[in-house]
Design a protein around this motif. Structure first.
Motif, mmCIF file in Angstrom:
data_model
loop_
_atom_site.group_PDB
_atom_site.id
_atom_site.type_symbol
_atom_site.label_atom_id
_atom_site.label_comp_id
_atom_site.label_asym_id
_atom_site.label_seq_id
_atom_site.Cartn_x
_atom_site.Cartn_y
_atom_site.Cartn_z
ATOM 1 N N GLU A 3 -5.587 0.099 -0.854
ATOM 2 C CA GLU A 3 -4.471 -0.840 -0.801
ATOM 3 C C GLU A 3 -3.217 -0.088 -0.349
ATOM 4 N N VAL A 5 0.823 0.032 -0.688
ATOM 5 C CA VAL A 5 1.941 -0.427 -1.504
ATOM 6 C C VAL A 5 3.251 0.068 -0.911
ATOM 7 N N ALA A 269 -2.328 3.043 -2.652
ATOM 8 C CA ALA A 269 -2.021 2.705 -4.050
ATOM 9 C C ALA A 269 -2.420 3.799 -5.031
ATOM 10 N N ILE A 282 2.828 -4.964 -2.987
ATOM 11 C CA ILE A 282 1.568 -4.646 -2.329
ATOM 12 C C ILE A 282 1.448 -5.498 -1.068
ATOM 13 N N ARG A 284 -0.381 -7.665 1.459
ATOM 14 C CA ARG A 284 -1.597 -8.470 1.377
ATOM 15 C C ARG A 284 -2.070 -8.983 2.732
ATOM 16 N N ALA A 400 4.852 -6.062 -7.260
ATOM 17 C CA ALA A 400 4.194 -5.162 -8.226
ATOM 18 C C ALA A 400 4.903 -5.196 -9.580
#
Length: 400
Positions: A3, A5, A269, A282, A284, A400
């Protein structure tokens, strides 16, 4: 699964184009300032950044040479750090952040910078043609591709029945929201003051003078704006064949030409967690869509549903929306077509009242939406905008 971030964001204040604090400041200096401070805020070493993705609508430098690379070096990053410039016009800064996120998710790098900026003052001047050369085939088959943005806004107003009164009312609300947000310090966590040299020209003698200045806040907000004052402004566009009724786009209900830059540091992440960092949000996903060039302002109407469908979300699932205020007319149409609640849209104003350095705005909106979204305790934010040539872009972030 990897992921991406966002662990920090930083931007310059926004200066008025041509007569503001940054009218003699290079785009590379603006971008370098934002990148340097974003990296510092992230608490990572300069050499740890693996790539810089930077959006701009007008490449600046020798032969238009890769603004991202120039900004990275100006930020003090070592020569080992690469740079990639992105041009999706007004969506450039946001697309740069999305591209940096994909570098992390797909290509396996751990730290990247995404951002964007523009020096309209030093590009749209007497030394450089405002418009790019036109391809003859495109001019014949898609003449609207080369329309001025103001004319496309006029077409949206006429084609979809958005009144001058509604546009002016929206513009006033943008100014009011921004003024209130400034008083409450809503932009303080993203802005890093920047010193510059401002050029002033005596109207009578033509003599230029220079003085040092420290810009600490955006210059564009006009808290003294009234509805009567907006109504008194004359339209900018002179009617052409495509505009059947009176023109309605004015300097009051359109975005401001501005200079500035914004950058965010993105990190994988798990790598951020190992460092004890608390992300802002984050990444997406991103969706883009095309539309007719002559109504480019309605691009979000096509990009947003595509984005929400990809993530099995509805408009009601989004806690905060940033929709770039290129023109009040297109924001109003997009808001109403998409069903976005006004109280969740551009809650602290937008480009009409803050300013619109083309390549910067998307990056600024992402940083601001995450900070504001965290303050409000929402789960999802969406940033969306139209883009020159007839496009829309929309990105989803989880706070977050």
């Amino acid at each position: 699964m990897r992921e991406a971030v966002i662990v920090s964001t930083a931007r310059t204040p926004i200066g008025k184009a041509f007569r503001g604090a940054f009218n003699e400041t290079q785009a590379q200096a603006l971008g370098g300032h934002a990148i340097h401070h974003a990296v510092n805020r992230a608490g990572v070493e300069l050499h740890e950044v693996e790539d810089v993705i930077y959006g701009t609508a007008s490449q600046q430098g020798s032969s238009g040479f890769n603004t991202a690379r120039q900004c990275a070096l100006r930020a003090g990053l070592p020569v080992s750090v690469g740079g990639q410039s992105v041009d999706r016009q007004c969506a450039s800064g946001m697309v740069a952040i999305a591209t940096a996120a994909r570098q992390i998710i797909v290509d396996g790098i751990d730290i990247a910078v995404g951002g964007g900026g523009e020096s309209i003052s030093l590009v749209r001047n007497e030394h450089r043609n405002t418009y790019r050369s036109q391809d003859p085939w495109l001019s014949k088959h898609y003449p609207a591709l080369y329309m001025s943005m103001i004319e496309t806004a006029e077409i949206v107003a006429e084609r979809y029945g958005v009144s001058r009164e509604a546009q002016d009312a929206y513009a006033l609300n943008s100014q009011v929201r921004t003024a209130a947000a400034k008083e409450l310090g809503r932009f303080d966590d993203e802005i890093v003051p920047m010193a510059s040299t401002i050029k002033t020209v005596n109207k009578d003698t033509g003599e230029a003078s220079y003085r040092e200045i420290l810009l600490e806040q955006d210059e564009g907000n006009r808290p003294e704006t009234t509805l009567e004052g907006l109504k008194a402004l004359k339209p900018v566009f002179k009617n052409g064949q495509q505009i059947k009724r009176g023109a309605c786009i004015t300097a009051g209900n359109a975005s401001q030409l501005s200079d500035g830059a914004s950058a965010s540091v993105l990190m994988e992440a798990k790598a951020a967690s190992r460092r004890g960092l608390s992300p802002l949000g984050i990444y997406r996903g991103l969706a883009v869509a095309g539309c007719s060039p002559d109504e480019m302002g309605i691009g979000p109407v096509f990009a947003v549903p595509k984005l929400l469908k990809q993530h099995q979300l509805k408009v009601d699932d989004i806690g905060l929306w940033e929709l770039n205020e290129a023109f009040a007319v297109q924001v109003l149409y997009c808001r109403d077509q998409l069903g976005i609640p006004d109280e969740l849209l551009n809650v602290n104003g937008g480009s009409i009242s803050i300013g619109h350095p083309f390549g910067m705005s998307g990056a600024r909106m992402v940083g601001h939406a995450l900070i504001e979204g965290k303050r409000r305790g929402v789960k999802y934010v969406v940033c969306t905008m139209c883009a020159g040539g007839g496009m829309g872009a929309a990105a989803l972030f989880e706070v977050a």
